[in-house]
Design an enzyme around this catalytic site. Structure first.
Site, short mmCIF file in Angstrom:
data_model
loop_
_atom_site.label_atom_id
_atom_site.label_comp_id
_atom_site.label_asym_id
_atom_site.label_seq_id
_atom_site.Cartn_x
_atom_site.Cartn_y
_atom_site.Cartn_z
N ASP A 133 57.78 -25.06 46.17
CA ASP A 133 58.70 -25.75 45.26
C ASP A 133 58.67 -25.11 43.88
OD1 ASP A 133 60.22 -27.53 43.78
OD2 ASP A 133 59.27 -29.31 44.63
N HIS B 272 62.24 -31.19 50.89
CA HIS B 272 61.91 -30.78 49.53
C HIS B 272 61.00 -31.81 48.87
CE1 HIS B 272 63.38 -29.90 45.19
NE2 HIS B 272 62.30 -29.21 45.46
N TYR C 21 41.66 -35.54 47.56
CA TYR C 21 41.70 -36.43 48.72
C TYR C 21 42.89 -37.40 48.61
CZ TYR C 21 36.86 -35.12 49.99
OH TYR C 21 35.72 -34.45 50.35
#
Length: 151
Positions: free
Chosen positions: A69, A22, A118
């Site tokens: 999530d 998670h 990035y």
């Protein structure tokens, strides 16, 4: 082949998806993303591949087994187009459709500026490079939880 598992999900990708917990991030990257160098900086430390497929096909396969999530606003994210952060190119619309279908509801992606993307990718669990050749086919998905079966 495994019954019920999308054949795009090879053994290395399945192993990584299963190992993630998670809050871990995965990156889906197009062919222009600096995938190998960024992947070396991730938790997994090596590049994974789902070759010869689009970002949307890879996202659909991943999201068939990977929960997003629901506790955070940034569980699904896209790399912004440089100088045009509000523009949504076709590759990103297609991935949005894959997200909405997998989640069974509208689940808008947030946008992340290129260099910030990035940096998020370097902190991710893994990078999965696709065969996507269209620009801005780069996405971040944060892993959610699967609730226990009802008793």
């Amino acid at each position: 082949m495994l019954k019920g598992i999308n054949p795009l999900l090879n053994a290395d990708v399945l192993q990584a998806l299963r190992a993630m917990g998670h809050g871990d991030d995965l990156i889906i990257a197009d062919t222009n993303f600096p995938s190998d160098s960024v992947a070396r900086q991730t938790r997994l430390g090596k590049l994974l591949r789902i070759d010869n497929t689009t970002a949307a096909e890879a996202a659909a396969a991943i999201l068939s087994v990977y929960p997003l999530d629901s506790f955070v606003e940034d569980a699904a994210a896209r790399m912004e187009i440089v100088g045009r952060p509000d523009e949504i190119p076709p590759v990103q619309r297609e991935v949005q459709e894959a997200i909405d279908k997998a989640e069974g509801k509208s689940w808008p992606m947030i946008s992340i500026e290129r260099y910030a993307f990035y940096e998020r990718a370097k902190q991710a669990y893994c990078v999965i490079q696709t065969g996507e050749r269209r620009f801005y086919g780069c996405f971040a998905f944060r892993k959610g939880v699967i609730p226990p079966d009802a008793e």
